[in-house]
Design a protein around this motif. Sequence first.
Motif, PDB file in Angstrom:
ATOM      1  N   MET A   1      22.479   8.071 -50.315  1.00 52.80           N
ATOM      2  CA  MET A   1      22.263   8.029 -48.883  1.00 52.80           C
ATOM      3  C   MET A   1      23.522   7.447 -48.236  1.00 52.80           C
ATOM      4  O   MET A   1      24.074   6.465 -48.706  1.00 52.80           O
ATOM      5  CB  MET A   1      21.046   7.164 -48.575  1.00 52.80           C
ATOM      6  CG  MET A   1      20.780   6.992 -47.124  1.00 52.80           C
ATOM      7  SD  MET A   1      19.344   5.979 -46.630  1.00 52.80           S
ATOM      8  CE  MET A   1      18.448   5.644 -48.079  1.00 52.80           C
ATOM      9  N   TYR A   2      23.932   8.049 -47.158  1.00 53.76           N
ATOM     10  CA  TYR A   2      25.108   7.596 -46.420  1.00 53.76           C
ATOM     11  C   TYR A   2      24.808   6.243 -45.780  1.00 53.76           C
ATOM     12  O   TYR A   2      23.773   6.050 -45.148  1.00 53.76           O
ATOM     13  CB  TYR A   2      25.459   8.622 -45.332  1.00 53.76           C
ATOM     14  CG  TYR A   2      26.596   8.201 -44.449  1.00 53.76           C
ATOM     15  CD1 TYR A   2      27.906   8.275 -44.892  1.00 53.76           C
ATOM     16  CD2 TYR A   2      26.359   7.727 -43.169  1.00 53.76           C
ATOM     17  CE1 TYR A   2      28.957   7.885 -44.089  1.00 53.76           C
ATOM     18  CE2 TYR A   2      27.405   7.337 -42.343  1.00 53.76           C
ATOM     19  CZ  TYR A   2      28.704   7.414 -42.801  1.00 53.76           C
ATOM     20  OH  TYR A   2      29.737   7.028 -41.998  1.00 53.76           O
ATOM     21  N   ASN A   3      25.729   5.295 -45.947  1.00 55.03           N
ATOM     22  CA  ASN A   3      25.544   3.951 -45.392  1.00 55.03           C
ATOM     23  C   ASN A   3      26.692   3.519 -44.496  1.00 55.03           C
ATOM     24  O   ASN A   3      26.829   2.338 -44.205  1.00 55.03           O
ATOM     25  CB  ASN A   3      25.368   2.924 -46.519  1.00 55.03           C
ATOM     26  CG  ASN A   3      24.057   3.087 -47.226  1.00 55.03           C
ATOM     27  OD1 ASN A   3      23.025   3.225 -46.576  1.00 55.03           O
ATOM     28  ND2 ASN A   3      24.080   3.091 -48.545  1.00 55.03           N
ATOM     29  N   CYS A  10      25.839   9.089 -38.436  1.00 55.03           N
ATOM     30  CA  CYS A  10      24.616   8.316 -38.148  1.00 55.03           C
ATOM     31  C   CYS A  10      23.658   9.109 -37.256  1.00 55.03           C
ATOM     32  O   CYS A  10      22.447   9.094 -37.477  1.00 55.03           O
ATOM     33  CB  CYS A  10      24.965   6.977 -37.521  1.00 55.03           C
ATOM     34  SG  CYS A  10      25.799   5.840 -38.652  1.00 55.03           S
ATOM     35  N   SER A  12      23.502  12.358 -37.099  1.00 53.24           N
ATOM     36  CA  SER A  12      22.971  13.439 -37.945  1.00 53.24           C
ATOM     37  C   SER A  12      21.879  12.912 -38.867  1.00 53.24           C
ATOM     38  O   SER A  12      20.855  13.564 -39.059  1.00 53.24           O
ATOM     39  CB  SER A  12      24.089  14.088 -38.761  1.00 53.24           C
ATOM     40  OG  SER A  12      24.994  14.758 -37.914  1.00 53.24           O
ATOM     41  N   GLN A  13      22.081  11.733 -39.414  1.00 51.10           N
ATOM     42  CA  GLN A  13      21.048  11.128 -40.267  1.00 51.10           C
ATOM     43  C   GLN A  13      19.745  10.972 -39.499  1.00 51.10           C
ATOM     44  O   GLN A  13      18.672  11.327 -39.995  1.00 51.10           O
ATOM     45  CB  GLN A  13      21.488   9.746 -40.766  1.00 51.10           C
ATOM     46  CG  GLN A  13      22.219   9.744 -42.055  1.00 51.10           C
ATOM     47  CD  GLN A  13      22.485   8.334 -42.538  1.00 51.10           C
ATOM     48  OE1 GLN A  13      23.028   7.502 -41.807  1.00 51.10           O
ATOM     49  NE2 GLN A  13      22.114   8.068 -43.769  1.00 51.10           N
ATOM     50  N   GLN A  14      19.834  10.432 -38.297  1.00 54.14           N
ATOM     51  CA  GLN A  14      18.622  10.212 -37.513  1.00 54.14           C
ATOM     52  C   GLN A  14      17.994  11.542 -37.110  1.00 54.14           C
ATOM     53  O   GLN A  14      16.764  11.676 -37.119  1.00 54.14           O
ATOM     54  CB  GLN A  14      18.900   9.347 -36.291  1.00 54.14           C
ATOM     55  CG  GLN A  14      17.644   8.867 -35.604  1.00 54.14           C
ATOM     56  CD  GLN A  14      16.728   8.084 -36.536  1.00 54.14           C
ATOM     57  OE1 GLN A  14      17.144   7.101 -37.145  1.00 54.14           O
ATOM     58  NE2 GLN A  14      15.481   8.512 -36.667  1.00 54.14           N
ATOM     59  N   LEU A  51      24.721  13.443 -46.535  1.00 56.58           N
ATOM     60  CA  LEU A  51      24.067  12.242 -46.026  1.00 56.58           C
ATOM     61  C   LEU A  51      22.884  11.783 -46.868  1.00 56.58           C
ATOM     62  O   LEU A  51      22.566  10.590 -46.916  1.00 56.58           O
ATOM     63  CB  LEU A  51      23.601  12.486 -44.587  1.00 56.58           C
ATOM     64  CG  LEU A  51      24.699  12.842 -43.581  1.00 56.58           C
ATOM     65  CD1 LEU A  51      24.089  13.261 -42.252  1.00 56.58           C
ATOM     66  CD2 LEU A  51      25.656  11.673 -43.404  1.00 56.58           C
ATOM     67  N   PHE A  52      22.200  12.726 -47.507  1.00 57.26           N
ATOM     68  CA  PHE A  52      20.996  12.425 -48.283  1.00 57.26           C
ATOM     69  C   PHE A  52      21.009  13.207 -49.593  1.00 57.26           C
ATOM     70  O   PHE A  52      21.547  14.303 -49.661  1.00 57.26           O
ATOM     71  CB  PHE A  52      19.726  12.823 -47.502  1.00 57.26           C
ATOM     72  CG  PHE A  52      19.536  12.071 -46.224  1.00 57.26           C
ATOM     73  CD1 PHE A  52      19.115  10.745 -46.236  1.00 57.26           C
ATOM     74  CD2 PHE A  52      19.766  12.676 -45.003  1.00 57.26           C
ATOM     75  CE1 PHE A  52      18.927  10.048 -45.047  1.00 57.26           C
ATOM     76  CE2 PHE A  52      19.580  11.988 -43.808  1.00 57.26           C
ATOM     77  CZ  PHE A  52      19.165  10.674 -43.833  1.00 57.26           C
ATOM     78  N   VAL A  58      15.411  10.804 -47.399  1.00 56.21           N
ATOM     79  CA  VAL A  58      15.274  10.790 -45.937  1.00 56.21           C
ATOM     80  C   VAL A  58      14.142   9.839 -45.542  1.00 56.21           C
ATOM     81  O   VAL A  58      14.274   9.053 -44.596  1.00 56.21           O
ATOM     82  CB  VAL A  58      15.012  12.207 -45.376  1.00 56.21           C
ATOM     83  CG1 VAL A  58      14.799  12.166 -43.872  1.00 56.21           C
ATOM     84  CG2 VAL A  58      16.147  13.156 -45.738  1.00 56.21           C
ATOM     85  N   TYR A  61      15.247   6.332 -45.973  1.00 53.81           N
ATOM     86  CA  TYR A  61      16.141   5.985 -44.863  1.00 53.81           C
ATOM     87  C   TYR A  61      15.323   5.568 -43.644  1.00 53.81           C
ATOM     88  O   TYR A  61      15.586   4.532 -43.029  1.00 53.81           O
ATOM     89  CB  TYR A  61      17.038   7.186 -44.533  1.00 53.81           C
ATOM     90  CG  TYR A  61      17.673   7.123 -43.163  1.00 53.81           C
ATOM     91  CD1 TYR A  61      18.831   6.383 -42.959  1.00 53.81           C
ATOM     92  CD2 TYR A  61      17.119   7.792 -42.077  1.00 53.81           C
ATOM     93  CE1 TYR A  61      19.422   6.317 -41.700  1.00 53.81           C
ATOM     94  CE2 TYR A  61      17.695   7.732 -40.823  1.00 53.81           C
ATOM     95  CZ  TYR A  61      18.846   6.986 -40.636  1.00 53.81           C
ATOM     96  OH  TYR A  61      19.414   6.921 -39.391  1.00 53.81           O
TER      97      TYR A  61
END
Length: 179
Positions: A1-3, A10, A12-14, A51-52, A58, A61
């Motif tokens: 997972m991208y941190n 960020c 895109s993650q959300q 990202l995942f 996900v 996250y």
Amino acid sequence: MYNGNNKTACRSQQSIADALFDLLEEESYEKISITEICNKANVSRQTFYSLFSSKENVIAYQLCRDEQYVPSRCQDHFFKNVCLDYSRYIMQEQNLLAILYENHLLELVQNMQMQHFVECPDFLPDHDSLYRQYAASFIASGLLGIVRIYLENKSSLSEEELADVISDMLQGCYLPSDR
């Protein structure tokens, strides 16, 4: 997972997390594909996998962001706080917990809760690491069992009543007394 803290990543993650949870309200977890999530989030599969690592990642996250129970630090009233805070958590996150329950994903919550207990310095501070791990596993399992029963029965208990149930269960009040 991208941190990291790249704003685009960020966002895109959300977007991906929001898309997955929107889809979970419409269909089962097993039927949701990475492609569906990407289409709903307006990102490429390449972005998703940068990202995942998986759909489970996900969910982890999203739980890490702000929708999980973390024991508060208060050594003097640690047990009482756990019961009250967890009851509040169930009430506030009932919809999320119901989605996870319906999709057989509560184990992800349980594993994270167990880790949070182990990491909490006020949780059994006078015991060694292995003992704390056993206790954290037992308590996290019991708490998620209470969530299951609460959701299955569409319980109408108040926050305080649910905290009392949690307290009774964790103290073993249901066990017959030695005679």
